[in-house]
Design a protein around this motif. Structure first.
Motif, PDB file in Angstrom:
ATOM      1  N   ARG A 138      -3.104  18.234  -3.977  1.00 22.16           N
ATOM      2  CA  ARG A 138      -2.594  19.232  -3.039  1.00 22.16           C
ATOM      3  C   ARG A 138      -1.297  19.835  -3.590  1.00 22.16           C
ATOM      4  NH1 ARG A 138      -2.622  20.401   2.659  1.00 22.16           N
ATOM      5  NH2 ARG A 138      -3.959  18.658   3.223  1.00 22.16           N
ATOM      6  N   ARG A 150       0.421   9.751  -6.290  1.00 21.29           N
ATOM      7  CA  ARG A 150       0.067  11.101  -6.778  1.00 21.29           C
ATOM      8  C   ARG A 150       0.225  11.228  -8.281  1.00 21.29           C
ATOM      9  NH1 ARG A 150       2.760  11.439  -2.042  1.00 21.29           N
ATOM     10  NH2 ARG A 150       1.465  12.111  -0.279  1.00 21.29           N
ATOM     11  N   THR A 169       0.649   5.834  -1.196  1.00 18.23           N
ATOM     12  CA  THR A 169      -0.079   6.948  -1.800  1.00 18.23           C
ATOM     13  C   THR A 169       0.440   7.150  -3.217  1.00 18.23           C
ATOM     14  OG1 THR A 169      -0.225   8.018   0.350  1.00 18.23           O
ATOM     15  CG2 THR A 169      -0.573   9.427  -1.575  1.00 18.23           C
ATOM     16  N   ARG A 171      10.147   5.899   7.171  1.00 21.31           N
ATOM     17  CA  ARG A 171       9.458   5.723   8.455  1.00 21.31           C
ATOM     18  C   ARG A 171      10.445   5.968   9.591  1.00 21.31           C
ATOM     19  NH1 ARG A 171       5.822   6.015   5.479  1.00 21.31           N
ATOM     20  NH2 ARG A 171       3.892   4.812   5.406  1.00 21.31           N
ATOM     21  N   THR A 205       7.576   5.930   1.181  1.00 23.06           N
ATOM     22  CA  THR A 205       8.039   7.053   2.000  1.00 23.06           C
ATOM     23  C   THR A 205       8.812   6.487   3.207  1.00 23.06           C
ATOM     24  OG1 THR A 205       5.825   6.977   2.932  1.00 23.06           O
ATOM     25  CG2 THR A 205       6.275   8.756   1.400  1.00 23.06           C
ATOM     26  N   SER A 264      -7.004  15.902   1.874  1.00 24.60           N
ATOM     27  CA  SER A 264      -7.587  16.324   3.149  1.00 24.60           C
ATOM     28  C   SER A 264      -7.845  17.820   3.254  1.00 24.60           C
ATOM     29  CB  SER A 264      -6.740  15.834   4.323  1.00 24.60           C
ATOM     30  OG  SER A 264      -5.407  16.208   4.176  1.00 24.60           O
ATOM     31  N   ARG A 318       0.828  -1.218   0.000  1.00 23.82           N
ATOM     32  CA  ARG A 318       0.000   0.000   0.000  1.00 23.82           C
ATOM     33  C   ARG A 318       0.861   1.266   0.000  1.00 23.82           C
ATOM     34  NH1 ARG A 318      -0.757   4.170   2.400  1.00 23.82           N
ATOM     35  NH2 ARG A 318       1.007   3.549   3.679  1.00 23.82           N
ATOM     36  N   PRO A 375      -5.399  10.360  -0.802  1.00 21.77           N
ATOM     37  CA  PRO A 375      -6.260  11.134   0.102  1.00 21.77           C
ATOM     38  C   PRO A 375      -6.116  12.629  -0.195  1.00 21.77           C
ATOM     39  CG  PRO A 375      -4.691   9.758   1.329  1.00 21.77           C
ATOM     40  CD  PRO A 375      -4.246   9.793  -0.093  1.00 21.77           C
TER      41      PRO A 375
HETATM   42  C1  FMN Z   1      -5.406  11.651   7.163  1.00 21.45           C
HETATM   43  C2  FMN Z   1      -4.522  11.728   5.930  1.00 21.45           C
HETATM   44  C3  FMN Z   1      -4.600  12.838   5.101  1.00 21.45           C
HETATM   45  C4  FMN Z   1      -3.791  12.917   3.952  1.00 21.45           C
HETATM   46  N1  FMN Z   1      -3.920  13.999   3.114  1.00 21.45           N
HETATM   47  C5  FMN Z   1      -3.187  14.052   1.969  1.00 21.45           C
HETATM   48  C6  FMN Z   1      -3.354  15.132   1.037  1.00 21.45           C
HETATM   49  O1  FMN Z   1      -4.180  16.040   1.236  1.00 21.45           O
HETATM   50  N2  FMN Z   1      -2.602  15.144  -0.085  1.00 21.45           N
HETATM   51  C7  FMN Z   1      -1.675  14.163  -0.345  1.00 21.45           C
HETATM   52  O2  FMN Z   1      -1.015  14.239  -1.379  1.00 21.45           O
HETATM   53  N3  FMN Z   1      -1.503  13.113   0.509  1.00 21.45           N
HETATM   54  C8  FMN Z   1      -2.232  13.037   1.645  1.00 21.45           C
HETATM   55  N4  FMN Z   1      -2.092  11.972   2.512  1.00 21.45           N
HETATM   56  C9  FMN Z   1      -1.117  10.897   2.211  1.00 21.45           C
HETATM   57  C10 FMN Z   1       0.119  10.980   3.104  1.00 21.45           C
HETATM   58  O3  FMN Z   1       0.956  12.028   2.684  1.00 21.45           O
HETATM   59  C11 FMN Z   1       0.842   9.625   3.077  1.00 21.45           C
HETATM   60  O4  FMN Z   1       0.030   8.658   3.670  1.00 21.45           O
HETATM   61  C12 FMN Z   1       2.179   9.642   3.806  1.00 21.45           C
HETATM   62  O5  FMN Z   1       3.068  10.512   3.177  1.00 21.45           O
HETATM   63  C13 FMN Z   1       2.804   8.245   3.864  1.00 21.45           C
HETATM   64  O6  FMN Z   1       3.038   7.764   2.559  1.00 21.45           O
HETATM   65  P1  FMN Z   1       2.395   6.421   2.037  1.00 21.45           P
HETATM   66  O7  FMN Z   1       0.899   6.551   2.148  1.00 21.45           O
HETATM   67  O8  FMN Z   1       2.840   6.316   0.605  1.00 21.45           O
HETATM   68  O9  FMN Z   1       2.887   5.304   2.902  1.00 21.45           O
HETATM   69  C14 FMN Z   1      -2.880  11.868   3.660  1.00 21.45           C
HETATM   70  C15 FMN Z   1      -2.820  10.752   4.514  1.00 21.45           C
HETATM   71  C16 FMN Z   1      -3.637  10.668   5.629  1.00 21.45           C
HETATM   72  C17 FMN Z   1      -3.569   9.442   6.508  1.00 21.45           C
END
Ligand code: FMN
Length: 321
Positions: free
Chosen positions: A208, A118, A116, A309, A307, A266, A114, A264
């Motif tokens: 974002r 972009r 994120t 940790r 990313t 936010s 899993r 996500p």
């Molecule tokens: C509550 C929450 C809000 C987030 N909001 C954004 C966002 O607005 N834009 C974005 O690009 N990523 C957003 N993220 C993703 C985080 O940046 C990401 O989970 C974090 O950098 C860890 O990377 P990974 O998910 O690839 O493990 C959000 C994650 C969470 C849990």
């Protein structure tokens, strides 16, 4: 049994380090006891400007809680979760050990995959069956997921534009974001350049704008085939945000299992006026916790790396008993 339970709890806390968090702040801390695992929020890693109420901090902690549970289930540990009103945010108590279910073991593997994404999504829409699986996962995880209709997506695009403009015009917020975003991130928190688009894609709903250019090739695609969804629920208190984070993790793992990407968004829940607008869009049927962009990845471009940790010793404490 106690020693092995304690080791399993420590491994679960370790696996929870992989959870997603706002700006990769990892605002959690675990205390491992012989029979239980306690989860605490770390206010030092709360975004004071962007997240003054701690809703995104608790959402992130909820995702870590769900990750820990997935890890325990994968080893066959039956457990119970208590969510006290204050601190700790949650206590996981192991009850007994059974042979692990292969599905639970497969789910555990998804924690490592899993991430994120972009990059722009491909032209392939998220199949209806997959969207339904995510709706079901949200409900099982303790929240709900509403997939937006086309006209709602256009409303969302306007909300995100307003939220972005308000946040970028706020110097304190921009300064706070800059502390967590860009560069190599050797300390193990935040977003490295490698996961931030080199150029913001021209999509209907904007991603974002972190205020820095990264090195990620985001692709030339659009978001026409993306689905947008709102994670929401019945309450808007600390406990609801924790539950929402658990549901977020459940939805994200289900998406990963079905080959769907998640981003996500936010910013519209960070500001009161856009949060209220989102609530109206849900026809006042609940409180919005997070917006998600769902898509199918463009197979022609390499995905972003993971990313960083924080090291385990910074987030996991072994209690002396
Ligand atoms: C509550 C929450 C809000 C987030 N909001 C954004 C966002 O607005 N834009 C974005 O690009 N990523 C957003 N993220 C993703 C985080 O940046 C990401 O989970 C974090 O950098 C860890 O990377 P990974 O998910 O690839 O493990 C959000 C994650 C969470 C849990």
């Amino acid at each position: 049994m106690t020693d092995t339970a304690r080791e399993a709890l420590a491994r679960a806390a370790d696996a929870a380090r992989l959870a997603p968090s706002i700006h990769n702040t990892q605002p959690w801390r675990w205390v491992v006891h012989a029979d239980r695992l306690e989860l605490f929020a770390v206010p030092d890693r709360q975004l004071r400007e962007q997240d003054p109420d701690g809703r995104l901090m608790r959402l992130s902690c909820g995702a870590a809680l769900h990750h820990a549970r997935v890890a325990l289930a994968a080893e066959g540990w039956l457990h119970d979760v208590e969510r006290p009103a204050g601190e700790p945010l949650a206590v996981i108590r192991v009850e007994r050990h059974e042979p692990a279910d292969p599905r639970a073991m497969q789910r555990f593997q998804l924690l490592h995959v899993r991430h994120t994404d972009r990059r722009t999504v491909s032209d392939e829409p998220v199949p209806q069956g997959v969207r339904q699986a995510l709706v079901d996962a949200a409900r099982q995880g303790g929240a709900r997921l509403h997939v937006l209709h086309r006209d709602e997506v256009l409303q969302l695009a306007v909300m995100i534009e307003h939220a972005g403009a308000a946040q970028q015009g706020d110097e304190r917020m921009s300064t706070e974001t800059a502390q967590w975003v860009g560069g190599d991130r050797p300390a193990g928190t935040g977003l490295p350049d490698a996961v931030i688009p080199a150029e913001l894609p021209l999509t209907t709903v904007a991603e974002r704008d972190f205020g820095v250019s990264g090195t990620l090739a985001a692709g030339a695609g659009h978001d026409t085939a993306a689905s947008y969804a709102v994670l929401y629920g019945d309450g808007d208190e600390a406990l609801d945000w924790l539950r929402a984070g658990e549901a977020l993790s459940a939805v994200w793992l289900a998406a990963t299992e079905h080959g769907a990407t998640v981003l996500p968004l936010s910013s519209p829940v960070e500001l009161v006026f856009t949060r209220q607008a989102l609530r109206r869009m849900l026809s006042d049927t609940g409180y919005p916790y997070l917006v998600l962009r769902l898509g199918i990845a463009d197979a022609d471009h390499a995905g972003p790396p993971h990313t960083p940790r924080l090291p385990a010793e910074q987030v996991i404490e072994l209690a002396d008993e």
